[in-house]
Write an enzyme that holds these catalytic residues in place. Sequence first.
Site, PDB file in Angstrom:
ATOM      1  N   CYS A   1       0.827  -1.206   0.000  1.00 26.54           N
ATOM      2  CA  CYS A   1       0.000   0.000   0.000  1.00 26.54           C
ATOM      3  C   CYS A   1       0.871   1.269   0.000  1.00 26.54           C
ATOM      4  O   CYS A   1       1.497   1.572  -1.000  1.00 26.54           O
ATOM      5  CB  CYS A   1      -0.971  -0.046   1.175  1.00 26.54           C
ATOM      6  SG  CYS A   1      -2.454   0.973   0.930  1.00 26.54           S
TER       7      CYS A   1
ATOM      8  N   HIS B   1      -3.498  -5.960   1.989  1.00 27.73           N
ATOM      9  CA  HIS B   1      -3.291  -6.142   3.414  1.00 27.73           C
ATOM     10  C   HIS B   1      -3.849  -7.511   3.781  1.00 27.73           C
ATOM     11  O   HIS B   1      -4.157  -8.320   2.920  1.00 27.73           O
ATOM     12  CB  HIS B   1      -4.032  -5.057   4.215  1.00 27.73           C
ATOM     13  CG  HIS B   1      -3.589  -3.661   3.923  1.00 27.73           C
ATOM     14  ND1 HIS B   1      -2.420  -3.141   4.419  1.00 27.73           N
ATOM     15  CD2 HIS B   1      -4.171  -2.682   3.183  1.00 27.73           C
ATOM     16  CE1 HIS B   1      -2.296  -1.880   4.022  1.00 27.73           C
ATOM     17  NE2 HIS B   1      -3.344  -1.578   3.266  1.00 27.73           N
TER      18      HIS B   1
END
Length: 248
Positions: A95, A196
């Site tokens: 990310c 994630h």
Amino acid sequence: MTNESSLRLVWVYPDLLSTYGDRGNVLVVQRRAEQRGLRVERYDVRSDQAVPTAGDIYLIGGGEDRPQRLAGERLRQDPGLGRAVENGAIVFGVCAGYQIMGREFVDDLGQRTPGLGLLDVWSTRGESARSVGDITADVDPRLGLPPLSGFENHQGVTHLGAGASPLARVTVGKGNGTGDGTEGAWNDTVFGTYLHGPVMARNPAVADMLIKLALDVNALPPADDTWYNALREERFAAARANAASQSA
């Protein structure tokens, strides 16, 4: 870079970049290595410390917009990570960490900010709603990995240049947000993703791939995947169910 019994694992800036359970990535890589009899030397490098250049695997997590900007500023001033890559180290960013490794990203002030240039990608901010929810994707066949499962929560849109390949192709979710179905990017020893979950807990084969690259071996001794497989089955089923409900 390693001898037969040790692995140097570097967790970069856990004080700034460790959202959505990304700390689990370093724990899983460490555990998967130790299950194979490797001695792991782990270094948790905070943002006020210099990044060592002699690591084998470097992990970078996600973070909110301001911590991402601060992390980017400090990593640009510290040549350690770039020199580690020049030495052949493996880097895996998630990310915000993924965006920082690229050529450019948009910070919390809305400004275009230089990245580290370790991946030929650049990130902008999407105009539509955030990409939030379960994501599944088929990995680049050259990497020899099973499909990925993860959780995405971002508004970033990451574009790939000619020097980077998509890490995977989305089957559920948004991934890079460009509308072309790509998720993440990779080139040689540098990998980035929006997943994630943490991604290593959902996809232990990714952790094993990093270990194999660091050791320069084609295979590792088997490890107990019972817990990981149960989690994967659960999350893939949930992603399929959510996708079906949204399309109904």
